[in-house]
Design a protein around this motif. Structure first.
Motif, mmCIF file in Angstrom:
data_model
loop_
_atom_site.group_PDB
_atom_site.id
_atom_site.type_symbol
_atom_site.label_atom_id
_atom_site.label_comp_id
_atom_site.label_asym_id
_atom_site.label_seq_id
_atom_site.Cartn_x
_atom_site.Cartn_y
_atom_site.Cartn_z
ATOM 1 N N ILE A 1 0.733 -1.100 0.067
ATOM 2 C CA ILE A 1 0.041 0.184 0.052
ATOM 3 C C ILE A 1 0.816 1.323 0.074
ATOM 4 O O ILE A 1 0.518 2.283 -0.595
ATOM 5 N N TRP A 2 2.002 1.262 0.743
ATOM 6 C CA TRP A 2 2.795 2.416 0.855
ATOM 7 C C TRP A 2 3.491 2.523 -0.746
ATOM 8 O O TRP A 2 3.662 3.758 -1.039
ATOM 9 N N CYS A 3 3.961 1.560 -1.249
ATOM 10 C CA CYS A 3 4.600 1.686 -2.595
ATOM 11 C C CYS A 3 3.519 2.349 -3.641
ATOM 12 O O CYS A 3 4.114 3.276 -4.349
ATOM 13 N N LEU A 4 2.148 1.964 -3.479
ATOM 14 C CA LEU A 4 1.273 2.696 -4.532
ATOM 15 C C LEU A 4 1.187 4.048 -4.101
ATOM 16 O O LEU A 4 1.082 5.043 -5.097
ATOM 17 N N ALA A 5 0.875 4.347 -2.726
ATOM 18 C CA ALA A 5 0.950 6.062 -2.435
ATOM 19 C C ALA A 5 2.256 6.528 -2.674
ATOM 20 O O ALA A 5 2.053 7.787 -3.205
ATOM 21 N N TYR A 6 3.188 5.838 -2.526
ATOM 22 C CA TYR A 6 4.697 6.940 -3.021
ATOM 23 C C TYR A 6 4.553 7.242 -4.544
ATOM 24 O O TYR A 6 5.092 7.969 -4.900
ATOM 25 N N ILE A 7 4.049 6.093 -5.358
ATOM 26 C CA ILE A 7 4.472 6.142 -6.800
ATOM 27 C C ILE A 7 3.091 7.280 -7.442
ATOM 28 O O ILE A 7 3.528 7.926 -8.066
ATOM 29 N N GLY A 8 2.118 7.415 -6.408
ATOM 30 C CA GLY A 8 0.935 8.253 -6.886
ATOM 31 C C GLY A 8 1.406 9.718 -6.411
ATOM 32 O O GLY A 8 1.250 10.731 -7.217
ATOM 33 N N LEU A 9 1.959 9.795 -5.191
ATOM 34 C CA LEU A 9 2.170 11.139 -4.760
ATOM 35 C C LEU A 9 3.627 11.625 -4.271
ATOM 36 O O LEU A 9 3.884 12.713 -4.175
ATOM 37 N N GLY A 10 4.565 10.620 -4.256
ATOM 38 C CA GLY A 10 6.018 10.829 -3.814
ATOM 39 C C GLY A 10 6.565 11.569 -4.886
ATOM 40 O O GLY A 10 6.484 11.294 -6.302
ATOM 41 N N SER A 11 7.573 12.281 -4.820
ATOM 42 C CA SER A 11 8.425 13.081 -5.764
ATOM 43 C C SER A 11 10.031 13.063 -5.193
ATOM 44 O O SER A 11 10.124 13.367 -3.952
ATOM 45 N N GLN A 12 11.090 13.201 -6.259
ATOM 46 C CA GLN A 12 12.352 13.483 -5.537
ATOM 47 C C GLN A 12 12.654 14.728 -5.035
ATOM 48 O O GLN A 12 13.440 14.843 -4.088
ATOM 49 N N SER A 13 11.897 15.842 -5.668
ATOM 50 C CA SER A 13 12.292 17.156 -5.378
ATOM 51 C C SER A 13 11.013 17.969 -5.817
ATOM 52 O O SER A 13 10.408 17.325 -6.496
ATOM 53 N N PRO A 14 11.029 19.295 -4.982
ATOM 54 C CA PRO A 14 9.942 20.029 -5.643
ATOM 55 C C PRO A 14 9.986 20.434 -6.878
ATOM 56 O O PRO A 14 8.630 20.691 -7.661
ATOM 57 N N ASN A 15 11.036 20.411 -7.675
ATOM 58 C CA ASN A 15 11.119 20.722 -9.262
ATOM 59 C C ASN A 15 10.398 19.581 -10.014
ATOM 60 O O ASN A 15 9.945 19.661 -11.029
#
Length: 415
Positions: free
Chosen positions: A137-151
């Motif tokens: 579940i965490w992997c799905l959340a990070y794929i959808g909302l996570g990002s390496q940097s603000p840019n």
């Protein structure tokens, strides 16, 4: 001015009343934003990591398994390196301990849930299914909302992105490293002091989640549900201690009664020496219920370390925090193996001579004595030889000819 000097000025509070408190910047500072979503995701990474790590301890109670595993040390460097790219320095020093305390929350969840899961229809294998599904579940959340940097984030506002990037030194915003000062890192004394401190905590935490539950289950005759509950509760309350100290630190720093460096030393001293004091009482208490009470108090005081040495990785080198964390955490994991091995050896000695009350007391005394002494000596070393100052190798511009052609122009803020 070099990046290390700029970042240290932020942490000491010298720049907290200039542009950080002006106009739209101050308005954005007080608002929840995408940077806080990233913090929740990173906290989730630590939570999942320690749920999957802690499942061995409670399942060992359920199935008497002697297999003791530990995590490979990848998550912590990721969390540190992402935090410094997403959080302005003054916010990071406050919210960072809250994110890192998810290691306690993960241990609490798996210990408290594991007892109930193991007695259900799925039996002890359901503990592993539970922890694996949380990770998915965490992997799905990070794929959808996570990002390496603000840019590279597609849903962040222009104002929040500028607020974050204007608060960070240029070297932190960049993801490319043309030069890494390996020699300076490997010869830095505060790095090795931090490693010793981390190793002491690894020794204790691995014993707490893998061996101590079995010991109290055997000594007090508790069922697996109650073992998970009572062993997970101190971790859970420890999280709320960290959440409470967030507001205390924010109040003190806002009133300029305390800076981040002083806070790290004070809270780390409370955490390590307080834990030493009460774990030593655990060793010599003849009553198991009294011993467990001291155990809980020691763990609650130990949670103050999240505002201490846990943030020291960022203190030493915000530019190379991921690398430093990887080196330190990776080497310190040797005690993640030794801790359960030594404690389990003592536990087996008690189990094989269960008719003798004195053997049980000697085993408990040795287990907690080792843990207490690790906290004492590592605390002394960190307070005397450790440092909360940004180290010279952090300053990339002094060691490397940073060329902006390596980066996309969108990564550079034009004012």
């Amino acid at each position: 001015m070099g990046d290390s000097h700029l970042y240290s000025r932020f942490l000491s509070g010298e720049m907290s009343s200039s542009w950080m408190n002006s106009g739209k910047t101050r308005y954005m500072k007080d608002m929840l934003g995408v940077r806080h979503i990233q913090c929740v995701l990173l906290a989730g990474a630590l939570l999942v990591n320690h749920v999957q790590q802690g499942n061995i301890g409670i399942s060992a109670v359920a199935m008497t398994n002697q297999d003791h595993k530990t995590d490979q040390g990848f998550i912590r460097p990721l969390v540190y390196s992402q935090l410094v790219r997403w959080m302005p320095p003054d916010e990071l020093m406050l919210i960072g301990p809250v994110v890192l305390s998810s290691v306690y929350l993960g241990n609490a969840i798996i210990l408290m849930m594991g007892g109930y899961l193991s007695t259900g229809q799925g039996g002890w294998p359901s503990i592993f299914y539970f922890s694996g599904n949380i990770g998915f579940i965490w992997c799905l959340a990070y794929i959808g909302l996570g990002s390496q940097s603000p840019n590279s984030c597609f849903y962040i506002s222009v104002y929040e992105r500028r607020y974050i990037e204007q608060s960070l030194p240029f070297a932190i915003r960049t993801t490319y490293r043309d030069y890494i000062p390996w020699k300076a890192i490997f010869t830095c004394l505060p790095v090795y002091v931090l490693m010793i401190t981390q190793a002491a905590n690894n020794y204790a935490s691995q014993s707490f989640i893998k061996i101590i539950p079995m010991f109290y289950q055997h000594s007090l005759g508790l069922d697996v549900k109650l073992v998970g509950l009572v062993m997970g509760l101190p971790f859970l309350v420890g999280c709320f201690v960290v959440y409470t100290t967030y507001f205390v630190m924010k109040f003190l720093i806002k009133r300029k009664q305390l800076n981040h460096s002083e806070a790290h030393h004070i809270f780390n001293g409370i955490g390590q020496f307080g834990a030493f004091y009460f774990f030593m009482y655990c060793a010599f208490a003849s009553n198991y219920y009294l011993s467990f009470s001291f155990h809980c108090i020691g763990m609650l005081l130990g949670s103050f370390q999240f505002n201490g040495f846990y943030m020291n990785y960022i203190d030493l080198s915000p530019n190379y925090v991921g690398l430093v964390a990887g080196f330190v955490v990776g080497c310190a994991h040797i005690t993640s193996i030794l801790g359960p091995f030594i404690s389990f050896t003592l536990y087996k000695y008690h189990e094989e001579d269960s008719d003798s009350p004195q053997s049980a007391l000697r085993a408990k005394e040795a287990i907690y004595f080792f843990i207490a002494m690790f906290f004492l000596w590592s605390g002394i070393m960190w307070e005397l030889l450790g440092s909360t100052k940004v180290q010279p190798f952090n300053d990339i511009r002094e060691n490397e000819d940073v060329k902006e052609k390596h980066f996309h122009e969108s990564e550079v803020i034009k004012i």
